[in-house]
Design an enzyme around this catalytic site. Sequence first.
Site, PDB file in Angstrom:
ATOM      1  N   HIS A 186       0.852  -1.197   0.000  1.00  0.00           N
ATOM      2  CA  HIS A 186       0.000   0.000   0.000  1.00  0.00           C
ATOM      3  C   HIS A 186       0.889   1.249   0.000  1.00  0.00           C
ATOM      4  O   HIS A 186       1.848   1.330   0.763  1.00  0.00           O
ATOM      5  CB  HIS A 186      -0.894   0.001   1.244  1.00  0.00           C
ATOM      6  N   HIS A 188       2.733   4.231   0.948  1.00  0.00           N
ATOM      7  CA  HIS A 188       2.886   4.916   2.231  1.00  0.00           C
ATOM      8  C   HIS A 188       4.345   5.267   2.471  1.00  0.00           C
ATOM      9  O   HIS A 188       5.249   4.747   1.817  1.00  0.00           O
ATOM     10  CB  HIS A 188       2.386   4.024   3.377  1.00  0.00           C
ATOM     11  N   HIS A 306      15.752  15.556   2.761  1.00  0.00           N
ATOM     12  CA  HIS A 306      16.662  16.253   3.660  1.00  0.00           C
ATOM     13  C   HIS A 306      16.354  17.740   3.598  1.00  0.00           C
ATOM     14  O   HIS A 306      16.212  18.305   2.512  1.00  0.00           O
ATOM     15  CB  HIS A 306      18.129  15.997   3.283  1.00  0.00           C
ATOM     16  N   HIS A 323      16.151  18.986  -0.283  1.00  0.00           N
ATOM     17  CA  HIS A 323      16.461  18.129  -1.429  1.00  0.00           C
ATOM     18  C   HIS A 323      16.021  16.698  -1.122  1.00  0.00           C
ATOM     19  O   HIS A 323      15.829  16.321   0.031  1.00  0.00           O
ATOM     20  CB  HIS A 323      17.949  18.165  -1.786  1.00  0.00           C
ATOM     21  N   LYS A 338      21.981  -4.339  -7.475  1.00  0.00           N
ATOM     22  CA  LYS A 338      23.341  -4.061  -7.009  1.00  0.00           C
ATOM     23  C   LYS A 338      23.434  -4.443  -5.539  1.00  0.00           C
ATOM     24  O   LYS A 338      22.516  -4.197  -4.761  1.00  0.00           O
ATOM     25  CB  LYS A 338      23.668  -2.574  -7.160  1.00  0.00           C
ATOM     26  N   PHE A 339      24.554  -5.047  -5.164  1.00  0.00           N
ATOM     27  CA  PHE A 339      24.816  -5.376  -3.770  1.00  0.00           C
ATOM     28  C   PHE A 339      25.970  -4.517  -3.269  1.00  0.00           C
ATOM     29  O   PHE A 339      27.030  -4.462  -3.902  1.00  0.00           O
ATOM     30  CB  PHE A 339      25.171  -6.858  -3.613  1.00  0.00           C
ATOM     31  N   VAL A 341      28.602  -4.704  -1.074  1.00  0.00           N
ATOM     32  CA  VAL A 341      29.300  -5.729  -0.297  1.00  0.00           C
ATOM     33  C   VAL A 341      30.807  -5.612  -0.527  1.00  0.00           C
ATOM     34  O   VAL A 341      31.269  -4.818  -1.340  1.00  0.00           O
ATOM     35  CB  VAL A 341      28.829  -7.148  -0.691  1.00  0.00           C
ATOM     36  N   PHE A 343      34.352  -4.828  -1.046  1.00  0.00           N
ATOM     37  CA  PHE A 343      35.135  -3.594  -1.060  1.00  0.00           C
ATOM     38  C   PHE A 343      34.281  -2.403  -0.638  1.00  0.00           C
ATOM     39  O   PHE A 343      34.772  -1.477   0.019  1.00  0.00           O
ATOM     40  CB  PHE A 343      35.707  -3.354  -2.459  1.00  0.00           C
ATOM     41  N   GLU A 344      32.999  -2.437  -1.004  1.00  0.00           N
ATOM     42  CA  GLU A 344      32.138  -1.291  -0.712  1.00  0.00           C
ATOM     43  C   GLU A 344      31.823  -1.170   0.774  1.00  0.00           C
ATOM     44  O   GLU A 344      31.574  -0.070   1.273  1.00  0.00           O
ATOM     45  CB  GLU A 344      30.858  -1.391  -1.542  1.00  0.00           C
TER      46      GLU A 344
END
Length: 381
Positions: A186, A188, A306, A323, A338-339, A341, A343-344
């Site tokens: 729904h 929200h 924000h 923004h 996209k994961f 994981v 290195f990130e």
Amino acid sequence: MTATHTHSNGSNDFTPVSINDHVHRRFNPLLGKHVLVSPHRSLRPWNGQKETPAIPVETPHDSKCYLCPGNKRTTGQHNPDYKGIYVFENDFPALLPDPLAVGTNKISDDPLFQSEPVRGRCKVICFHPRHDLTMAAMRISEINHVLDGWKDVYAEEGKIMQEESSDGCVQIFENRGAMMGCSAPHPHGQVWTTSFVPDEPATEIENFVRYASGRSGSHMLLDYALREVKARERVVTLHESGWVAVVPYWAAWPFEILLMPYKRHIPSILQLTAEEQTGLATILKDVLSRYDNLFSCPFPYSMGLHQSPLPPTDPTSNSAQVHFHFYPPLLRSATVRKFMVGFELLGEAQRDIVPEQAAVRLRESLPHKRATLSNDKPYNP
């Protein structure tokens, strides 16, 4: 502007080469972080996990939905037969108005074991009584009602927090789709009011202040928006009332979007003119329709607003700039995500498709091409 450098072909001739063709890093001035860009990885084959594609909801009212009008929630309470937006206290809040302090109200002096009690409130805002009506399919007037709801909750919650403390934040956000952990289809969003300013908006505002102090008070996001409007290469869509949606130069997620004003400083949604608010409703519908059309599926994302953490007492001297961040996980199709994981998690964010290419694909994903849900019929559960 896209940076270029020269490359020698073995003779005395040097030809300009776009940095977009090579591995490079980009800097995010909002958060003070970098993202590694690896364009050549876009060609790698994918034999990894594939998600089940989301299926559009086609039921105007679901008797088992906890958010539909008239239905019973898990607490035993019944939703009213609401006709517009509906705001209520979250049945399973992450924050409490008066949590029990553990030990002391003071922050520990031990630098390795610091903690402090916090308080807050969590609310849910249903965007529409229809179970099947996403914001992309709503009328502009209906999205305007959602914006009015955000403004009211922001003002009300902010006033309560300002009366209790000199610090705090009202964070408005939406998680769409099971892939983003959304437990109910729904339409929200949520509003979390905290007795502290969370790290992300706090870091942004610190960097806004630092940027302005060295540039005669100019605002980072306003300067950035104007340069993106002039360059156009990362612009997804633009509205004449003063809003622009871009795939930011430093985007970490494949089809990330930053939506912001480009004509003036606006510290919060309370300072929007009627024209700016209608323009915001229009460009929100535009952006979300492009997302749905990109892979012909209900596009999952986390979206957040924000602005000034609490309603500004003096908008002219407030360092914030309103923004919206859109963080969608899909990478190549409706089934490949996209994961973040490896290195990130341990190093820094990394992306394959360059933001400029992502912007082209979203520009070509025309919002009027995909048929929206039939929202011209009156709501009759």
